[in-house]
Every structure is written in structure tokens, then in C-alpha cells.
Write a protein that holds these residues in place. Structure first.
Motif, PDB file in Angstrom:
ATOM      1  N   LEU A  79     -13.174 -27.373  18.225  1.00  9.76           N
ATOM      2  CA  LEU A  79     -13.828 -28.472  17.464  1.00  9.76           C
ATOM      3  C   LEU A  79     -15.302 -28.265  17.391  1.00  9.76           C
ATOM      4  O   LEU A  79     -15.515 -28.373  18.637  1.00  9.76           O
ATOM      5  N   THR A  81     -19.501 -29.526  16.571  1.00  8.01           N
ATOM      6  CA  THR A  81     -20.337 -30.266  15.885  1.00  8.01           C
ATOM      7  C   THR A  81     -21.540 -29.456  15.789  1.00  8.01           C
ATOM      8  O   THR A  81     -21.380 -28.304  16.527  1.00  8.01           O
ATOM      9  N   SER A  85     -18.831 -28.813  21.416  1.00  7.94           N
ATOM     10  CA  SER A  85     -17.730 -28.145  20.957  1.00  7.94           C
ATOM     11  C   SER A  85     -16.541 -28.958  21.935  1.00  7.94           C
ATOM     12  O   SER A  85     -16.860 -29.160  23.086  1.00  7.94           O
ATOM     13  N   GLY A 211     -14.719 -27.494  11.904  1.00  7.00           N
ATOM     14  CA  GLY A 211     -15.880 -28.321  11.860  1.00  7.00           C
ATOM     15  C   GLY A 211     -17.221 -27.525  11.554  1.00  7.00           C
ATOM     16  O   GLY A 211     -17.162 -26.594  10.646  1.00  7.00           O
ATOM     17  N   TYR A 212     -18.258 -27.938  12.379  1.00  7.29           N
ATOM     18  CA  TYR A 212     -19.768 -27.497  11.963  1.00  7.29           C
ATOM     19  C   TYR A 212     -19.669 -25.702  11.916  1.00  7.29           C
ATOM     20  O   TYR A 212     -19.121 -25.413  12.926  1.00  7.29           O
ATOM     21  N   ASP A 215     -18.482 -28.273   7.704  1.00  3.84           N
ATOM     22  CA  ASP A 215     -17.974 -29.770   7.910  1.00  3.84           C
ATOM     23  C   ASP A 215     -17.801 -30.545   6.863  1.00  3.84           C
ATOM     24  O   ASP A 215     -17.634 -31.749   6.814  1.00  3.84           O
ATOM     25  N   PHE A 374     -12.967 -32.401   8.828  1.00  4.25           N
ATOM     26  CA  PHE A 374     -13.783 -30.933   9.615  1.00  4.25           C
ATOM     27  C   PHE A 374     -15.144 -31.613   9.729  1.00  4.25           C
ATOM     28  O   PHE A 374     -15.809 -30.621  10.572  1.00  4.25           O
ATOM     29  N   GLY A 375     -15.640 -32.863   9.259  1.00  2.00           N
ATOM     30  CA  GLY A 375     -16.945 -33.150   9.749  1.00  2.00           C
ATOM     31  C   GLY A 375     -16.810 -34.251  10.586  1.00  2.00           C
ATOM     32  O   GLY A 375     -17.560 -34.374  11.873  1.00  2.00           O
ATOM     33  N   TYR A 377     -14.346 -36.319  12.228  1.00  2.00           N
ATOM     34  CA  TYR A 377     -13.366 -36.335  13.364  1.00  2.00           C
ATOM     35  C   TYR A 377     -13.658 -35.536  14.690  1.00  2.00           C
ATOM     36  O   TYR A 377     -13.849 -36.043  15.713  1.00  2.00           O
ATOM     37  N   PRO A 378     -14.119 -34.253  14.378  1.00  4.75           N
ATOM     38  CA  PRO A 378     -14.775 -33.354  15.576  1.00  4.75           C
ATOM     39  C   PRO A 378     -16.003 -34.000  15.925  1.00  4.75           C
ATOM     40  O   PRO A 378     -15.988 -34.018  17.262  1.00  4.75           O
ATOM     41  N   LYS A 379     -16.846 -34.740  15.002  1.00  9.03           N
ATOM     42  CA  LYS A 379     -17.983 -35.352  15.891  1.00  9.03           C
ATOM     43  C   LYS A 379     -17.472 -36.691  16.680  1.00  9.03           C
ATOM     44  O   LYS A 379     -17.796 -36.697  17.855  1.00  9.03           O
TER      45      LYS A 379
END
Ligand code: FAD
Length: 432
Positions: A79, A81, A85, A211-212, A215, A374-375, A377-379
């Protein structure tokens, strides 16, 4: 071959076409596989791993003889940002049991050699321009060179399938139902790969990047270790590419620069760049699969399970089932739509349609919430691990409280509820 007539013609020497060809040849049927590339695999790209059990079903000897790069023992879900990661890794030592990385140019060529050994004819460098019809029945193909006739044609020409379109069995794919993937292959010494991924000469690692820099859209990145190279790429839904005016190459450049990824490919020499479409429509976009004298298999039939990066296995299986149907039709001398409908039944009884049905709504559910899953929640996951792993002079309770509050202040409650609802709806859809 007499007067350009043969029992079965297969268009396309990808996994679907070759599986169909070898199955027919093993049953002593006369079969011709036609491929536009100068060799099988010349035009083909994928991530990529093939799966051991489904491949063994077509090529029982492949573990010993085929050009395999590495057996995957680790699957990392990473995951991302912009700078952080969080990695979840699954590792097993049962490495000959699940998947292995391959290079399509080598592997598809090996597969077609097996089909030839079994008795199939192979015509590379031959583009099929159209199908020949007689009173509504497909009776052959028109190539750039000449015409060939057959009792049955199996269309296995991949995602664009101009031939299925000619029969109006498929419409032009909508951007919503297809992803554009780009991939680069970097040459690296095998010892460096082993060191960076903690592998030996035979074992491999798969990474999925979530993610990023993908994202805001429905997109995923991937990395596969080959013997002396690394494949890295990503796929993004075409509709999102259009909506967000993305340049997919720029997104890949950004992905490669990520501090978690850059060291994995550092000093690699760019060997290859390729792009390809991936069918994304799933169960709901499977076209009619048979008509008088014709069947459709593999990507041409939109048989891809995106969530698991499965395509070659569904292509192998559908090609084999189309061939088994053709064998029965030849034995009964009946090439009618009714006779070939057996193919649909066989597919429905197999994991191919069952799995696609299981996931039939998942991408549609997730797509409107891409920016969340994809943006956002990973953050949030990275933020949690930052707090959990940071030792400072602040009381832990205060830090955790602040973090929990941020879930309700970063965005509206409505968004959170929508996400929870999407997860419940997706899980219920899968379990139904
Ligand atoms: C980026 C990416 C990553 C992927 N990763 C994976 C993965 O890791 N694992 C996995 O299992 N699947 C993966 N897939 C999916 C997988 O590659 C496909 O599902 C699979 O290749 C489908 O096989 P096929 O035989 O149906 O079609 P294809 O492999 O596309 O083969 C079609 C063949 O038909 C030929 N052809 C087309 N038109 C004509 C014509 N008019 N005349 C003659 N020949 C023609 C083409 O040259 C080609 O050889 C991935 C796909 C992509 C794009």
C-alpha cells in the motif's frame, strides 16, 4: 491439407488458441493455428505469472520442460502513499505448487512447439482479415494470403477480437470495460535480484502496488521477478484515464520513483516497453460464446478475473473446453449452433464462469469509491503505522485519540458510511 480445407481453424496462438490446438491434435483431429506474429508470443505481453495447476492440465510436462523464469514463493501487497509504504506479505515454501513467472515470447513459443509435436499445423506471420460465412454459418477464414476452409473456427484472437465483432457477437468495448496496461522489463544480474528480494536462483516474488500514484482511479501496479530481469508495470481503467486526462507512462514513471520501489529496479537496464489492453467487464460482459460453426475463447470472450490477475488460466481452460466441444461436434458431424452450445454448458460448469460470477459486481461497486480505497485508506493505514512505530516524548493515548478522531474529521461521515456500505455490498455479493 487438401484444397485448403481442415477440420478446425484456430485464430490466435495465445494460451486460448494453443490449448484448443493441442487438445484437438491429441484427439487426432486436423487443426490449423493461425497467428499474425512472426512466432507465438511475438505480439503478446502480460504481467506475468502463469498458474501451475491450470497449466499442467494442458501441458503435464511443463514443470520439467518449459522455459520457466522463477517459482513465486512470495506475494507482497504494497500500500503506497507518496512517500510511505505498508506491505503485507504472504510467503510459502511450496513453491512449485502455485505460480511461476514466465516471458511470453519464450513460453508461448514453447507451447506452440508442443502443439506441433502433437500434430497441429501452425501458420505464423498470417493475419486473419475476416471470417467466411455461408448461409449464416462460419466456414473458414480469409487471411492476408489466401482463404482456408474448416468445419469449425475457434476465435482466440485476444481482447480486441475484430472477428467476434464481425459476427456481431461482440460490440466495441466501452472504456469502462477495459484497462490499459503498460510494462517495462529491466535487465538485472540474477544475484542482485536474489539479494534484493531474498530469493534463490529458482524462487520469485510478486508485488502488487495499491495506492499512489494511482490513488484516485481504479488502477494497480505490479512487479514480477524473472531470472535475469524484473517486469514492472501498471494497469488503469480506460474510463478513468479519459476522465482524469492521465498519461499512463507518466504514472509509471512516478511509480518507479517511489522510495520503496526505486531501489528494487536500481541500475536495471531497460530492455523492453510494451502496452496492452485488459478486459475488465467480467461476467456481465461475456459475449455469446458460440454460433453456427464458431466458438470464442480466452480474452476474446472477455474471460479475465482482474482481482486475482487471472487470464492465462481462463484462456487455457476455455480453449480446452472449446476444443472438447469441437471434438464431439466432429464425431457427430454436427457444427450447428445447437451442437456447439455444449461449450457454454462446459464453461458454466467450470471454475471459469463460476469465479467470474462470484466477482460480477465487485469492480462496479469499488469504481465510484476509488479515491477512498486507493487513496484515502492506504494513507490512513500508513498514518497508523507511523504512530505505532514512532517513539517520541508524547503519551501514546493522546496520539491514538488524535488518530481515531481524524477518521471522523478528515472527511465527511457520509463518505465513511458509503465506504462501509461498499465493503458490505461487495462481500455479500461474493458470498451470495
Ligand atoms: C499487463 C497485463 C498483465 C497480465 N498479467 C497476467 C498474469 O500475471 N497472469 C495471468 O494469468 N494473466 C495475466 N494477464 C492476462 C493474460 O495475458 C490474458 O488473459 C491471456 O493472454 C489471454 O490469452 P488469449 O490466448 O485469449 O489471448 P492473447 O494472449 O492476447 O493471444 C491472442 C493471439 O491472437 C493473435 N491474433 C490477434 N488477432 C489476430 C488475427 N487477426 N490473425 C491472426 N492472429 C491474431 C495475437 O497476435 C495473439 O498471439 C495480463 C494481461 C496484461 C495485459
Amino acid at each position: 491439407m487438401e484444397q485448403n480445407k481442415i477440420e478446425v481453424i484456430i485464430v490466435g496462438a495465445g494460451p486460448a488458441g494453443i490449448a484448443a490446438g493441442i487438445t484437438l491434435a491429441r484427439a487426432n483431429k486436423k487443426v490449423l493455428i493461425v497467428e499474425r506474429g512472426s512466432f507465438a508470443g511475438a505480439k503478446n505481453m502480460f504481467g506475468g505469472a502463469i498458474y501451475v495447476e491450470p497449466t499442467k492440465e494442458i501441458f503435464p510436462n511443463f514443470l520439467e520442460d518449459a522455459p520457466i523464469e522463477r517459482f513465486n514463493i512470495e506475494h507482497r501487497y504494497v500500500l503506497l502513499t507518496k512517500e510511505q509504504s505498508t506491505t503485507i506479505s504472504y510467503k510459502t515454501q511450496e513453491y512449485t505448487k502455485n505460480s511461476c513467472s514466465i516471458i511470453r515470447a519464450k513460453f508461448d513459443s514453447w507451447c506452440v512447439e508442443q502443439a506441433k509435436k502433437a500434430g497441429a499445423y501452425f501458420a505464423p506471420n498470417t493475419v486473419v482479415k475476416s471470417l467466411i460465412l455461408d448461409k449464416g454459418r462460419v466456414i473458414g477464414i480469409k487471411t492476408d494470403l489466401e482463404e482456408y476452409y474448416s468445419d469449425i473456427v475457434i476465435i482466440a484472437d485476444g481482447v480486441n477480437s475484430l472477428l467476434a465483432k464481425q459476427l456481431e457477437m461482440r460490440k466495441t468495448i466501452k472504456p469502462k470495460n477495459v484497462a490499459l496496461a503498460v510494462k517495462e522489463v529491466y535487465k538485472l544480474d540474477k544475484n542482485i535480484i536474489n539479494e534484493r528480494f531474498n530469493l534463490n536462483d529458482n524462487t520469485g516474488c510478486v508485488c502488487e502496488f495499491i495506492g499512489y500514484p494511482m490513488d484516485k482511479e481504479l488502477g494497480l501496479g505490479f512487479l514480477y521477478t524473472n531470472k535475469n530481469s524484473i517486469s514492472i508495470g501498471l494497469g488503469i481503467g480506460l474510463e478513468d484515464i479519459k476522465k482524469q486526462k492521465l498519461n499512463v507512462n507518466d504514472v509509471l514513471e512516478e511509480l518507479k520513483k517511489h522510495p520503496t520501489i526505486a531501489p528494487l529496479i536500481k541500475d536495471g537496464e531497460l530492455q523492453e516497453y510494451s502496452a496492452h489492453l485488459i478486459p475488465e467487464g467480467g461476467f456481465k460482459k461475456i459475449p455469446k460464446l458460440y454460433a453456427n460453426g464458431v466458438m470464442i475463447a480466452g480474452d476474446a470472450a472477455m474471460l479475465v478475473n482482474n482481482l486475482h490477475w487471472e487470464g492465462t488460466n481462463l484462456a487455457f481452460k476455455s480453449g480446452k473446453l472449446a476444443a472438447e466441444t469441437a471434438i464431439e461436434a466432429l464425431n457427430n458431424n454436427d457444427f450447428s449452433e445447437n451442437s456447439l452450445s455444449l461449450y457454454q454448458q462446459k464453461l458454466e460448469n467450470s471454475y471459469v464462469i463460476k469465479d467470474l460470477k462470484t466477482y460480477k459486481d465487485i469492480l462496479n461497486n469499488i469504481e465510484p469509491r476509488s479515491a477512498s480505497f486507493f487513496g484515502y485508506y492506504p494513507k490512513k493505514i500508513a498514518e497508523f503505522f507511523k504512530i505505532f512505530t514512532t517513539v517520541n516524548a508524547k503519551p501514546k493515548k493522546q496520539e491514538f485519540r488524535k488518530y481515531i478522531c481524524s477518521w471522523f474529521t478528515d472527511r465527511s461521515l457520509r463518505e465513511l458510511i458509503c465506504d462501509i456500505f461498499t465493503i458490505i455490498k461487495s462481500v455479500m455479493g461474493v458470498l451470495k
